[in-house]
Design an enzyme around this catalytic site. Structure first.
Site, PDB file in Angstrom:
ATOM      1  N   ARG A   1       0.858  -1.204   0.000  1.00 49.84           N
ATOM      2  CA  ARG A   1       0.000   0.000   0.000  1.00 49.84           C
ATOM      3  C   ARG A   1       0.884   1.240   0.000  1.00 49.84           C
ATOM      4  O   ARG A   1       1.657   1.468   0.918  1.00 49.84           O
ATOM      5  CB  ARG A   1      -0.899   0.001   1.230  1.00 49.84           C
ATOM      6  CG  ARG A   1      -1.790   1.226   1.309  1.00 49.84           C
ATOM      7  CD  ARG A   1      -2.606   1.257   2.567  1.00 49.84           C
ATOM      8  NE  ARG A   1      -3.670   0.268   2.564  1.00 49.84           N
ATOM      9  CZ  ARG A   1      -4.339  -0.102   3.644  1.00 49.84           C
ATOM     10  NH1 ARG A   1      -4.037   0.412   4.819  1.00 49.84           N
ATOM     11  NH2 ARG A   1      -5.301  -1.005   3.568  1.00 49.84           N
TER      12      ARG A   1
ATOM     13  N   ARG B   1      -4.051   3.091  17.423  1.00 44.62           N
ATOM     14  CA  ARG B   1      -4.813   2.490  16.329  1.00 44.62           C
ATOM     15  C   ARG B   1      -4.556   3.313  15.081  1.00 44.62           C
ATOM     16  O   ARG B   1      -3.874   4.340  15.130  1.00 44.62           O
ATOM     17  CB  ARG B   1      -6.306   2.541  16.729  1.00 44.62           C
ATOM     18  CG  ARG B   1      -7.268   1.521  16.164  1.00 44.62           C
ATOM     19  CD  ARG B   1      -6.877   0.097  16.290  1.00 44.62           C
ATOM     20  NE  ARG B   1      -8.004  -0.788  16.047  1.00 44.62           N
ATOM     21  CZ  ARG B   1      -8.270  -1.378  14.893  1.00 44.62           C
ATOM     22  NH1 ARG B   1      -7.513  -1.170  13.841  1.00 44.62           N
ATOM     23  NH2 ARG B   1      -9.317  -2.183  14.784  1.00 44.62           N
ATOM     24  N   LYS B   2      -5.175   2.921  13.960  1.00 48.12           N
ATOM     25  CA  LYS B   2      -5.043   3.701  12.736  1.00 48.12           C
ATOM     26  C   LYS B   2      -5.560   5.128  12.941  1.00 48.12           C
ATOM     27  O   LYS B   2      -6.373   5.384  13.847  1.00 48.12           O
ATOM     28  CB  LYS B   2      -5.790   3.030  11.586  1.00 48.12           C
ATOM     29  CG  LYS B   2      -7.298   3.148  11.706  1.00 48.12           C
ATOM     30  CD  LYS B   2      -8.059   2.284  10.712  1.00 48.12           C
ATOM     31  CE  LYS B   2      -7.928   2.754   9.289  1.00 48.12           C
ATOM     32  NZ  LYS B   2      -8.956   2.061   8.417  1.00 48.12           N
TER      33      LYS B   2
ATOM     34  N   CYS C   1     -14.504  -0.571   4.490  1.00 50.21           N
ATOM     35  CA  CYS C   1     -13.461   0.105   3.709  1.00 50.21           C
ATOM     36  C   CYS C   1     -14.048   0.750   2.455  1.00 50.21           C
ATOM     37  O   CYS C   1     -13.526   1.747   1.962  1.00 50.21           O
ATOM     38  CB  CYS C   1     -12.376  -0.882   3.305  1.00 50.21           C
ATOM     39  SG  CYS C   1     -11.670  -1.777   4.693  1.00 50.21           S
ATOM     40  N   GLY C   2     -15.136   0.181   1.929  1.00 50.58           N
ATOM     41  CA  GLY C   2     -15.790   0.741   0.742  1.00 50.58           C
ATOM     42  C   GLY C   2     -16.797   1.828   1.099  1.00 50.58           C
ATOM     43  O   GLY C   2     -17.534   2.301   0.231  1.00 50.58           O
TER      44      GLY C   2
ATOM     45  N   GLY D   1     -16.980  -5.421   1.468  1.00 46.03           N
ATOM     46  CA  GLY D   1     -17.086  -6.872   1.657  1.00 46.03           C
ATOM     47  C   GLY D   1     -17.424  -7.329   3.059  1.00 46.03           C
ATOM     48  O   GLY D   1     -17.789  -8.490   3.269  1.00 46.03           O
TER      49      GLY D   1
HETATM   50 FE1  SRM Z   1      -9.699  -0.785   5.255  1.00 42.73          FE
HETATM   51  C1  SRM Z   1      -8.725  -3.282   7.281  1.00 42.73           C
HETATM   52  C2  SRM Z   1      -8.495  -2.403   2.635  1.00 42.73           C
HETATM   53  C3  SRM Z   1     -10.016   2.047   3.456  1.00 42.73           C
HETATM   54  C4  SRM Z   1     -11.738   0.534   7.682  1.00 42.73           C
HETATM   55  N1  SRM Z   1      -8.720  -2.532   5.027  1.00 42.73           N
HETATM   56  C5  SRM Z   1      -8.386  -3.407   6.010  1.00 42.73           C
HETATM   57  C6  SRM Z   1      -7.488  -4.501   5.508  1.00 42.73           C
HETATM   58  C7  SRM Z   1      -6.088  -4.067   5.780  1.00 42.73           C
HETATM   59  C8  SRM Z   1      -7.769  -5.869   6.155  1.00 42.73           C
HETATM   60  C9  SRM Z   1      -6.752  -6.914   5.756  1.00 42.73           C
HETATM   61  O1  SRM Z   1      -5.694  -6.991   6.374  1.00 42.73           O
HETATM   62  O2  SRM Z   1      -7.030  -7.664   4.831  1.00 42.73           O
HETATM   63  C10 SRM Z   1      -7.864  -4.466   4.005  1.00 42.73           C
HETATM   64  C11 SRM Z   1      -6.783  -4.892   3.030  1.00 42.73           C
HETATM   65  C12 SRM Z   1      -7.393  -5.738   1.934  1.00 42.73           C
HETATM   66  C13 SRM Z   1      -6.567  -5.765   0.691  1.00 42.73           C
HETATM   67  O3  SRM Z   1      -5.849  -6.766   0.464  1.00 42.73           O
HETATM   68  O4  SRM Z   1      -6.672  -4.833  -0.092  1.00 42.73           O
HETATM   69  C14 SRM Z   1      -8.372  -3.047   3.872  1.00 42.73           C
HETATM   70  N2  SRM Z   1      -9.225  -0.256   3.446  1.00 42.73           N
HETATM   71  C15 SRM Z   1      -8.824  -1.091   2.459  1.00 42.73           C
HETATM   72  C16 SRM Z   1      -8.810  -0.414   1.105  1.00 42.73           C
HETATM   73  C17 SRM Z   1      -7.711  -0.907   0.178  1.00 42.73           C
HETATM   74  C18 SRM Z   1     -10.199  -0.592   0.449  1.00 42.73           C
HETATM   75  C19 SRM Z   1     -10.229  -0.241  -1.017  1.00 42.73           C
HETATM   76  O5  SRM Z   1     -10.483  -1.158  -1.807  1.00 42.73           O
HETATM   77  O6  SRM Z   1      -9.965   0.905  -1.367  1.00 42.73           O
HETATM   78  C20 SRM Z   1      -8.679   1.054   1.557  1.00 42.73           C
HETATM   79  C21 SRM Z   1      -7.253   1.505   1.697  1.00 42.73           C
HETATM   80  C22 SRM Z   1      -7.157   2.991   1.943  1.00 42.73           C
HETATM   81  C23 SRM Z   1      -5.747   3.514   1.943  1.00 42.73           C
HETATM   82  O7  SRM Z   1      -5.251   3.879   0.865  1.00 42.73           O
HETATM   83  O8  SRM Z   1      -5.153   3.601   3.033  1.00 42.73           O
HETATM   84  C24 SRM Z   1      -9.342   0.980   2.934  1.00 42.73           C
HETATM   85  N3  SRM Z   1     -10.635   0.977   5.570  1.00 42.73           N
HETATM   86  C25 SRM Z   1     -10.730   1.981   4.646  1.00 42.73           C
HETATM   87  C26 SRM Z   1     -11.696   2.940   5.085  1.00 42.73           C
HETATM   88  C27 SRM Z   1     -12.168   4.155   4.277  1.00 42.73           C
HETATM   89  C28 SRM Z   1     -11.423   5.417   4.589  1.00 42.73           C
HETATM   90  O9  SRM Z   1     -10.356   5.412   5.228  1.00 42.73           O
HETATM   91  O10 SRM Z   1     -11.916   6.453   4.164  1.00 42.73           O
HETATM   92  C29 SRM Z   1     -12.183   2.495   6.302  1.00 42.73           C
HETATM   93  C30 SRM Z   1     -13.289   3.153   7.146  1.00 42.73           C
HETATM   94  C31 SRM Z   1     -12.833   4.430   7.743  1.00 42.73           C
HETATM   95  C32 SRM Z   1     -12.090   4.263   9.032  1.00 42.73           C
HETATM   96  O11 SRM Z   1     -11.076   3.560   9.067  1.00 42.73           O
HETATM   97  O12 SRM Z   1     -12.511   4.848  10.011  1.00 42.73           O
HETATM   98  C33 SRM Z   1     -11.508   1.264   6.600  1.00 42.73           C
HETATM   99  N4  SRM Z   1     -10.140  -1.303   7.210  1.00 42.73           N
HETATM  100  C34 SRM Z   1     -11.023  -0.661   8.020  1.00 42.73           C
HETATM  101  C35 SRM Z   1     -11.116  -1.371   9.259  1.00 42.73           C
HETATM  102  C36 SRM Z   1     -11.980  -0.971  10.483  1.00 42.73           C
HETATM  103  C37 SRM Z   1     -11.195  -0.036  11.349  1.00 42.73           C
HETATM  104  C38 SRM Z   1     -11.528  -0.101  12.809  1.00 42.73           C
HETATM  105  O13 SRM Z   1     -11.322   0.908  13.527  1.00 42.73           O
HETATM  106  O14 SRM Z   1     -11.958  -1.163  13.302  1.00 42.73           O
HETATM  107  C39 SRM Z   1     -10.249  -2.485   9.156  1.00 42.73           C
HETATM  108  C40 SRM Z   1      -9.992  -3.557  10.220  1.00 42.73           C
HETATM  109  C41 SRM Z   1      -8.888  -3.164  11.151  1.00 42.73           C
HETATM  110  O15 SRM Z   1      -8.217  -2.156  10.975  1.00 42.73           O
HETATM  111  O16 SRM Z   1      -8.696  -3.921  12.106  1.00 42.73           O
HETATM  112  C42 SRM Z   1      -9.666  -2.404   7.857  1.00 42.73           C
HETATM  113 FE1  SF4 Z   2     -13.828  -5.907   4.743  1.00 43.84          FE
HETATM  114 FE2  SF4 Z   2     -12.155  -3.933   4.147  1.00 43.84          FE
HETATM  115 FE3  SF4 Z   2     -11.606  -6.423   3.421  1.00 43.84          FE
HETATM  116 FE4  SF4 Z   2     -13.532  -5.043   2.191  1.00 43.84          FE
HETATM  117  S1  SF4 Z   2     -11.333  -4.622   2.177  1.00 43.84           S
HETATM  118  S2  SF4 Z   2     -13.670  -7.121   2.865  1.00 43.84           S
HETATM  119  S3  SF4 Z   2     -14.432  -3.941   3.952  1.00 43.84           S
HETATM  120  S4  SF4 Z   2     -11.726  -5.592   5.512  1.00 43.84           S
END
Ligand code: SRM
Ligand code: SF4
Length: 511
Positions: free
Chosen positions: A66, A180-181, A439-440, A434
């Protein structure tokens, strides 16, 4: 810092206190030599994320990387390097534009990491601290510096803030162990194209006594357990104060954020515990200067725009051209092609949006017709249908082990099927995610689809929960769940009905 004793630390606090993720920078050559299977498991599955490298349980040995792209801005040189990195992995090599305006690469082999980092550094690209308990890509208007009606060009501010947080890509231990993030957005336009309200820290344009600055919102986040829009902090900052103020909030969060339970470690939980008044007072203490009360009004007045299409810039004779990239997915050849288009027709720059699309800025009027006739614009269109153009999708089950459903391919096929059945008078923003991690961002969409599983005819099948009512920009509000467990096989029919009932869609005439 609020630390627990080692015995009561959760797994992540323990692994962070044992060794900082940034320490892995010095070990990359070793990892490349021994291979991923021989690596320490915690380094491989967790600490590598501090360098932006993700072990993928769904595709072991093929890592995801990333990047960071402040304000979504990249150059043709950078895109060529990215294309080059994934090209060598054949079918495994691909990339996606993310919902935070950045890029994720897939298929990465551990043995190539040292060389990849060298190549990226040579063109000013970094993936440093883009995951885990770090500050994520900082979002800003993708048309900053181009848009006639913008109030402030946020590009330099965002770049400088990133440079301070990650020490210009070298890594910064001062901010590598947050609870955290942490998400930051800085909006300089009137349309809030950054979704300010879903960030832990957001700056929205506001005039105080006729002076331009930003009102501050704090605590926005989505998670599997709870989603909250950011709340006003009753603070106004001038542009030149944004960086020190942001760093103060990060220090406050780092030292006081709750760490015992990761589900309650985001900034909003600290605000809950303290109350916004104490949070403000403590920020003031760390910042070391008196904070100014918020300006009476946020300058967010426009409807949300998607930037797809051709738009005149504030620079006379120049245009920006927004290309629709289906679900943000790119292959190596696409990077090379975007780089070529940007150089031949623009200024060599390509910008990415939170809707996972691309913008080519600085296209002269005279060059527009030729650009628009390029074959690539059949694939990356400037005028896609009203449903297709707004689809956003998270990674889903193809690569993400949290996913309840496959998302990206379903998004393309279901929306294509629905678009063939109805005409909608204006774009309807449909976001796929998903799983409940969101994240979407289904809660900011007109129609949000969140992966789920249901029982149907004795079988467990892929389904979605449906959210509606999300608005961004003016009068932003999070959408709410309106339907549960709609099997994917029935989804196109359900969407057609919703579009007809709520969005004025009409059946496409059959010939
Ligand atoms: Fe996300 C975790 C992908 C934006 C909330 N997110 C993950 C993980 C790392 C889980 C994992 O290890 O598999 C996903 C990686 C999957 C992969 O192989 O791609 C993942 N998140 C993404 C992305 C790639 C979605 C996309 O297709 O665009 C986005 C990457 C953004 C970037 O460039 O940094 C992405 N994730 C978001 C957003 C939207 C935003 O930031 O505007 C959110 C909601 C906003 C927020 O965070 O407040 C988001 N992702 C989460 C969460 C829930 C966070 C929490 O506090 O619990 C997780 C789970 C975690 O962190 O434990 C997570
Ligand atoms: Fe769930 Fe984020 Fe993975 Fe999509 S990319 S399936 S919302 S953790």
């Amino acid at each position: 810092m609020t630390t627990a004793t080692p015995a009561t630390q959760n797994k992540f606090e323990k692994l962070k206190s044992e060794k900082d993720g940034l320490a892995l920078k010095a070990e990359l050559e070793d990892f490349a030599r021994i291979g991923w299977e021989a690596m320490d498991e915690t380094d491989r599955e967790h600490r590598l994320k501090w360098l932006g490298v993700f072990f993928r349980p769904v595709t072991p040995g093929k890592f995801m990387m990333r990047l960071r792209a402040p304000s979504g801005i990249t150059t043709s040189d950078q895109l060529r390097v990215l294309g080059d990195i994934i090209q060598r992995y054949g079918d495994d090599g691909s990339a996606d534009i993310t919902t935070r305006q950045s890029i994720q690469l897939r298929g990465i082999r551990i043995e190539d990491l040292p060389e990849i980092f060298r190549k990226m550094a040579a063109v000013g690209l970094t993936s440093m601290q883009s995951a885990m308990d770090n500050v994520r890509n900082i979002t800003g208007s993708p048309v900053a510096g181009l848009e006639a009606g913008e109030l402030y060009d946020t590009r330099e501010l965002i770049q400088e803030l990133q440079d301070r947080i990650i020490n210009k890509g070298d890594g910064n231990p001062e901010f590598s162990n947050l609870p955290r993030k942490f998400n930051i957005a800085i909006a300089g336009c009137r349309d809030n194209s950054v979704h300010a309200e879903i960030n832990d820290l957001a700056f929205v344009p506001a005039f105080k006594d006729d002076v331009f600055g930003f009102n501050v919102l704090v605590g926005g986040f989505f998670s599997g357990k709870r989603c909250d829009a950011a709340i006003p902090m009753n603070v106004w900052v001038a542009p030149e104060e944004v960086i020190e103020f942001s760093l103060s909030i990060l220090r406050l969060f780092r030292d006081n954020g709750l760490r015992a339970n990761r589900m309650k470690a985001r900034l909003m939980f600290l605000i809950d515990e303290w109350g916004i008044e104490k949070f403000r007072a403590e920020t003031e203490r760390v910042y070391g200067k008196t904070l100014v009360a918020a300006a009476p009004k946020d300058e967010i007045e426009w409807e949300k725009r998607d930037h797809i299409g051709v738009y005149p810039q504030k620079q006379a004779g120049l245009n920006y051209v927004g290309l629709h990239i289906p679900v943000g997915h790119l292959k190596a050849a696409d990077f090379f092609e975007l780089a070529r288009l940007a150089e031949v027709y623009g200024s060599g720059e390509v910008r990415f949006t939170v809707e996972q699309n691309a913008i080519i800025p600085n296209v002269a009027d005279a060059k527009l017709p030729i650009l628009l006739s390029e074959p690539t614009l059949q694939k990356f269109q400037v005028n896609p249908g009203n449903l297709t153009r707004t689809v956003v999708s998270c990674t889903g089950a193809q690569f993400c082990n949290f996913a309840m459903i496959e998302t990206k391919q379903h998004a393309v096929s279901v929306i294509g099927a629905v678009e063939a059945k109805v005409d909608v008078p204006k774009p309807v923003r449909i976001h796929w995610t998903g799983c409940p991690n969101s994240c979407g961002q289904p809660q900011v969409a007109d129609i949000g689809l969140m992966g789920a599983k249901v029982r149907k005819d004795g079988q467990t099948v892929e389904a979605v929960d449906i959210f509606m009512g999300g608005t961004v920009g003016k009068d932003a509000k999070l959408g709410e769940k309106v339907m549960k467990g709609v099997p994917l096989t029935e989804l196109d029919g359900v969407l057609v009905d919703l579009l007809v009932e709520k969005f004025g869609a009409t059946a496409t005439p059959t010939t």
